[in-house]
Design an enzyme around this catalytic site. Structure first.
Site, PDB file in Angstrom:
ATOM      1  N   ASP A 148       0.729  -1.156  -0.093  1.00 45.97           N
ATOM      2  CA  ASP A 148       0.036   0.040   0.270  1.00 45.97           C
ATOM      3  C   ASP A 148       0.754   1.502  -0.103  1.00 45.97           C
ATOM      4  OD1 ASP A 148      -2.244   1.597   0.061  1.00 45.97           O
ATOM      5  OD2 ASP A 148      -2.942   1.209   2.229  1.00 45.97           O
ATOM      6  N   HIS A 221      -8.908  -1.260  -8.984  1.00 44.95           N
ATOM      7  CA  HIS A 221      -8.457  -0.292  -8.036  1.00 44.95           C
ATOM      8  C   HIS A 221      -7.436   0.881  -8.452  1.00 44.95           C
ATOM      9  CE1 HIS A 221      -8.228   2.181  -4.291  1.00 44.95           C
ATOM     10  NE2 HIS A 221      -6.988   1.957  -3.889  1.00 44.95           N
TER      11      HIS A 221
END
Length: 341
Positions: A148, A221
């Site tokens: 992330d 995403h």
């Protein structure tokens, strides 16, 4: 020549531990909160000095409704409540929040100590409505197993991405931040083959390599969270997301926190995710991750917090005159009695 304002430490590198505290200000607690905010940098220095290598850093955000309750004078140009989003299938709620404390360090004890001291100082003036303890998960991965923050800007690019400039001169050097708490359906996610998970994210899971545009699904995403300006240049934000979780209750997820020079960039990302781009082409990650909070905050400079504008003067209602109830007479006898006293 005036020196530029000193920003809060939001460009601190990702740490091993974090606590996110969201408060609402109690009615009548404004002055006490105002006074505590002016002490934040001193508290950070005092607590951080106990473990110099611990890297304690705290960032304070102030919500839209709270701003006018705390400060006189100008208001940040783009400060407004979180924009609630309702798509065909998924919802990004707007939830309460007047103050955000984003507390980071290399070890949790520093975060915990700072959070405890601040909460005690605010007791009776503000109430904690959300508290999340985040942790580093292996090599900066989320609980879904993907790295992330890979696309976070660094150096000068990071400063430009998060810093308000001359477009709002009263608040140059400040920033905006949007936070959301996402809960993951880990059972459903883990039932997917790795290849399908990679299609949801748009990156390889092990190597953390982004798929090329010909391969990447349009509802992945990464496909929906890239925002470009009119010239095709990517507009970046700084994500400091952290995993969190409770094993016993199986409540676990990601605390999203995105800093930017303008909230419109993050808002466009969220619109793409929840509404879709085009409409209906929503972010597939939302089939496995549910947003349960959503709040906008303004992050003033450290100089602003150290010496904030005065709190607004609370208006005191003027005394009102209530006429006596008449008994039908002119009250002449009463006047005579008064004259005789």
């Amino acid at each position: 020549m005036a020196l530029p304002a000193i920003p809060q430490p939001l460009l601190t590198p990702l740490t091993e531990a974090a606590i996110f505290l969201v408060f609402t200000i109690d009615e009548g607690g404004e002055q006490a909160v105002h006074d505590v905010l002016a002490d934040i940098s001193g508290l950070q220095r005092s607590i951080g000095f106990r473990v110099p290598a611990g890297g304690l850093a705290a960032v304070v955000g102030i919500g839209s409704d709270a701003w006018d309750r705390l400060f006189e004078g100008p208001r940040p140009a783009e400060l407004h409540p979180f924009v609630e989003l309702t798509g065909d299938k998924h919802h990004a709620p707007r939830t309460p929040g007047d103050l955000l404390f984003h507390i980071r360090a290399r070890q949790m004890d520093l975060c915990f100590e700072f959070a405890t001291v601040v909460t005690n100082r605010l007791a009776g003036a503000a109430s904690v409505i959300d508290e999340v303890h985040g942790f580093k998960y292996f090599e900066q991965r989320d609980l879904m197993g993907f790295v992330d923050g890979t696309e976070n800007p660094s150096g000068q690019a990071a400063y430009v991405a998060v810093t308000v400039g001359d477009e709002d001169p009263d608040f140059a050097g400040s920033s905006y931040v949007i936070v959301q708490k996402y809960l993951h359906d880990m059972s459903e996610w883990n039932s997917l083959p790795v290849e399908e998970q990679e299609n949801v994210i748009g990156r390889s899971k092990l190597e953390d390599l982004e798929m090329d545009d010909d391969t990447k699904p349009a509802n992945s995403h990464t496909a929906l969270t890239v925002i470009e300006d009119e010239s095709g240049e990517q507009i970046q934000i700084l994500r400091d997301n952290m995993p969190f979780g409770h094993v016993g209750s199986a409540e676990m997820g990601t605390y999203f926190i995105g800093y930017s020079a303008s909230p419109t960039v993050t808002e466009q990302m969220l619109t793409n995710m929840f509404i879709g781009n085009p409409v209906g082409n929503y972010d597939r990650i939302l089939d496995f991750s549910t947003a349960v909070t959503g709040i906008n905050f303004f992050v003033p400079t450290a100089d602003f917090l150290d010496d904030p504008p005065d709190a607004p003067t609370r208006l005191v209602p003027e005394a009102t005159f209530t006429a006596p109830i008449s008994d039908g007479s002119l009250g002449i006898g009463s006047l005579k009695r008064s004259a005789q006293q």
